[in-house]
Write an enzyme that holds these catalytic residues in place. Sequence first.
Site, PDB file in Angstrom:
ATOM      1  CG  ASN A  47      -0.360  -0.047   2.538  1.00 26.79           C
ATOM      2  OD1 ASN A  47       0.593  -0.767   2.769  1.00 26.79           O
ATOM      3  ND2 ASN A  47      -0.913   0.717   3.469  1.00 26.79           N
ATOM      4  CB  ILE A  48       1.694   3.672  -2.265  1.00 28.57           C
ATOM      5  CG1 ILE A  48       2.583   2.471  -2.597  1.00 28.57           C
ATOM      6  CG2 ILE A  48       2.458   4.988  -2.400  1.00 28.57           C
ATOM      7  CD1 ILE A  48       2.939   2.346  -4.070  1.00 28.57           C
ATOM      8  CD  GLU A  49      -1.354   5.189   4.752  1.00 27.83           C
ATOM      9  OE1 GLU A  49      -2.031   4.312   5.323  1.00 27.83           O
ATOM     10  OE2 GLU A  49      -0.774   6.088   5.372  1.00 27.83           O
ATOM     11  CD  GLU A  60      -5.510  -5.598  -1.130  1.00 22.50           C
ATOM     12  OE1 GLU A  60      -4.782  -4.588  -0.977  1.00 22.50           O
ATOM     13  OE2 GLU A  60      -6.459  -5.860  -0.371  1.00 22.50           O
ATOM     14  CB  CYS A  99      -8.903  -4.205  -3.628  1.00 22.46           C
ATOM     15  SG  CYS A  99      -7.615  -2.982  -3.297  1.00 22.46           S
TER      16      CYS A  99
END
Length: 140
Positions: A47-49, A60, A99
């Site tokens: 995950n990349i916030e 995902e 997702c």
Amino acid sequence: MEQREALRLALVERAKEARKNSYCPYSGFAVGAALLCADGSVYAGCNIENAGFTATCCAERTAFFRAVNDGKRQFKAIAIVGGRKGQEPRELCAPCGVCRQVMAEFCGPEFEIVMTDGKELQVKKLEDLLPLAFGPGNLQ
């Protein structure tokens, strides 16, 4: 151990490795995913916030988009591992609705979602997590 179970465990390990690259300064919730393509290749994602939360990309989707970018279109399974950054997972990390919709775009109802709480695996089919999915067939 049967071959299918060994493959699921290998996917979980790849997801754990991807989780280490998570960029989650806002939530502190690190997620890794490992996507198994039909040809046996595996694409990992984390995950990349983003400070503008809508620009955040889940692990995902990162894995799917990397695979699609490389021309992959057929997928068998995805493993998802998530929890507080720097800690081992303690509960299942299920895919969010966005997702699940991306999965429905590229995968059939039998696509497997492998999750773990750090102790045991739980495997769900896409049709179980997204019944009555809206997909490409609805637009024909």
